[in-house]
Design a protein around this motif. Structure first.
Motif, PDB file in Angstrom:
ATOM      1  N   ALA A 115     -83.862  35.423  -0.007  1.00  0.00           N
ATOM      2  CA  ALA A 115     -84.141  34.950   1.342  1.00  0.00           C
ATOM      3  C   ALA A 115     -83.963  36.127   2.289  1.00  0.00           C
ATOM      4  O   ALA A 115     -83.171  37.032   2.015  1.00  0.00           O
ATOM      5  CB  ALA A 115     -83.197  33.819   1.706  1.00  0.00           C
ATOM      6  N   THR A 175     -87.117  31.395   3.712  1.00  0.00           N
ATOM      7  CA  THR A 175     -86.751  31.183   2.316  1.00  0.00           C
ATOM      8  C   THR A 175     -87.525  32.112   1.399  1.00  0.00           C
ATOM      9  O   THR A 175     -88.456  32.798   1.821  1.00  0.00           O
ATOM     10  CB  THR A 175     -87.002  29.725   1.919  1.00  0.00           C
ATOM     11  OG1 THR A 175     -88.362  29.375   2.259  1.00  0.00           O
ATOM     12  CG2 THR A 175     -86.049  28.785   2.644  1.00  0.00           C
ATOM     13  N   LEU A 178     -80.411  31.520   1.528  1.00  0.00           N
ATOM     14  CA  LEU A 178     -80.686  31.580   2.962  1.00  0.00           C
ATOM     15  C   LEU A 178     -79.429  31.230   3.727  1.00  0.00           C
ATOM     16  O   LEU A 178     -78.812  30.191   3.479  1.00  0.00           O
ATOM     17  CB  LEU A 178     -81.818  30.625   3.333  1.00  0.00           C
ATOM     18  CG  LEU A 178     -82.307  30.796   4.771  1.00  0.00           C
ATOM     19  CD1 LEU A 178     -83.809  30.657   4.847  1.00  0.00           C
ATOM     20  CD2 LEU A 178     -81.622  29.838   5.731  1.00  0.00           C
TER      21      LEU A 178
END
Length: 122
Positions: free
Chosen positions: A33, A52, A102
């Motif tokens: 990410a 992402t 993320l």
């Protein structure tokens, strides 16, 4: 190990646009990410936006929502930050960062670029 190199910063008038790029080394870019952060003089580093690994989902700070767009090209190992309707308060050093997951907090990211200066004049 991932090495990140940002480019595209500069001086722009308020209301103008810039596009930042961040290119990663290695063959595993799509495993990470990516986030963009910024740090103004005398302030803490703050989250701007993140995307992402596939690019299917993006997240934005309220201060840039509707003006900034993050995207990525995994074939080119590059993540982009398109910045429109720039304001003087957007002036900062902008950093890209990579992590397996993320995250919104800068402390969670493992890899960082060297940063690129964005200055917006009024």
């Amino acid at each position: 190990q991932v090495q990140l190199v940002e480019s595209g910063g500069g001086l722009v008038q308020a209301g103008g646009s810039l596009r930042l790029s961040c290119t990663a080394s290695g063959r595993t870019f799509s495993s990470y990410a990516m986030g963009w952060f910024r740090q103004a003089p005398g302030k803490e580093r703050e989250f701007v936006t993140a995307i992402t690994r596939s690019g299917a989902n993006t997240y934005y700070a309220d201060s840039v929502k509707g003006r900034f767009t993050i995207s990525r090209d995994n074939a080119k190992n590059t993540v982009y930050l398109q910045m429109n309707s720039l304001k003087p308060e957007d002036t900062a050093v902008y950093y890209c960062a990579a992590d397996r997951l993320l995250e919104l907090a800068p402390t969670k990211y493992d890899y960082w670029g060297q940063g690129t200066q964005v200055t917006v004049s009024s």
